[in-house]
Design a protein around this motif. Sequence first.
Motif, PDB file in Angstrom:
ATOM      1  N   UNK A  84      -0.097   0.671  -4.409  1.00 31.15           N
ATOM      2  CA  UNK A  84       0.822   0.612  -3.279  1.00 31.15           C
ATOM      3  C   UNK A  84       0.820   1.941  -2.525  1.00 31.15           C
ATOM      4  N   UNK A  85       0.695   3.017  -3.304  1.00 29.48           N
ATOM      5  CA  UNK A  85       0.757   4.342  -2.702  1.00 29.48           C
ATOM      6  C   UNK A  85      -0.419   4.649  -1.817  1.00 29.48           C
ATOM      7  N   UNK A  86      -1.575   4.067  -2.096  1.00 31.45           N
ATOM      8  CA  UNK A  86      -2.762   4.337  -1.288  1.00 31.45           C
ATOM      9  C   UNK A  86      -2.543   3.923   0.164  1.00 31.45           C
ATOM     10  N   UNK A  87      -1.950   2.750   0.364  1.00 33.77           N
ATOM     11  CA  UNK A  87      -1.703   2.293   1.735  1.00 33.77           C
ATOM     12  C   UNK A  87      -0.623   3.138   2.406  1.00 33.77           C
ATOM     13  N   UNK A  88       0.381   3.564   1.613  1.00 33.29           N
ATOM     14  CA  UNK A  88       1.406   4.446   2.167  1.00 33.29           C
ATOM     15  C   UNK A  88       0.806   5.787   2.578  1.00 33.29           C
ATOM     16  N   UNK A  89      -0.034   6.325   1.697  1.00 32.87           N
ATOM     17  CA  UNK A  89      -0.680   7.603   1.994  1.00 32.87           C
ATOM     18  C   UNK A  89      -1.583   7.492   3.217  1.00 32.87           C
ATOM     19  N   UNK A  90      -2.280   6.371   3.321  1.00 34.25           N
ATOM     20  CA  UNK A  90      -3.168   6.148   4.463  1.00 34.25           C
ATOM     21  C   UNK A  90      -2.363   6.098   5.759  1.00 34.25           C
ATOM     22  N   UNK A  91      -1.258   5.351   5.756  1.00 34.08           N
ATOM     23  CA  UNK A  91      -0.420   5.228   6.953  1.00 34.08           C
ATOM     24  C   UNK A  91       0.168   6.583   7.344  1.00 34.08           C
TER      25      UNK A  91
END
Length: 205
Positions: free
Chosen positions: A22-29
Amino acid sequence: MQVEVDRSSLQEVRALLAKFSDGASRAHARSLNKTVTKSRTESSKEIRKQVRLNAAYVKSLMTITKASQKKLQAKISTPSRGLLLSRFSTDTSISGDKTSWLKPPAIPKRGIRVKVKPAGGAKVFDGDSEIEGKPFYIVLPGTSGRVAIAGRRSKIGSEGGRIKVFYGPSLSQVFTDVKEDIAEPLALYQMQQFEKEIDAILRGF
């Protein structure tokens, strides 16, 4: 060599992986949004090396669309229509936004002078082959007293009317010219921000 993994350790690993997924998409955004904000700043600097506009005005025309976890895309939008040539007038009361005109200002004896590029000198604008006589100032309706440089056409224009309003380059055109110059350093910046955001998320932020 023998490695043993107990049940509690396995659960911790699974929890970490789930959090990271989940954090990967948050970090990407987050990294995209930081990058697009920096991109607007850097683009404005480069644009103002090409055309003589102030920073606040350029920023007001650069609209940011931020990324989200569902849509990992951030972008900058700029107007495609040319900027009023009066924006490049050497008279700050005409080029700026602080003066609201009720009637057009008088034409200076030396003629209407404009300076589009930051370097070089100002030039007297004499119109083009479509108009007859000298250009003049008009107050555009519905613009809170904005002054434009116009001329009287020798023939009716393709959209009707005898009055031609003069425009300079569009911000979109200049932005297209400069964005390639900043693309590589911004790609590196985004990668660095992504790594920082991943680290922050793994630390619980």
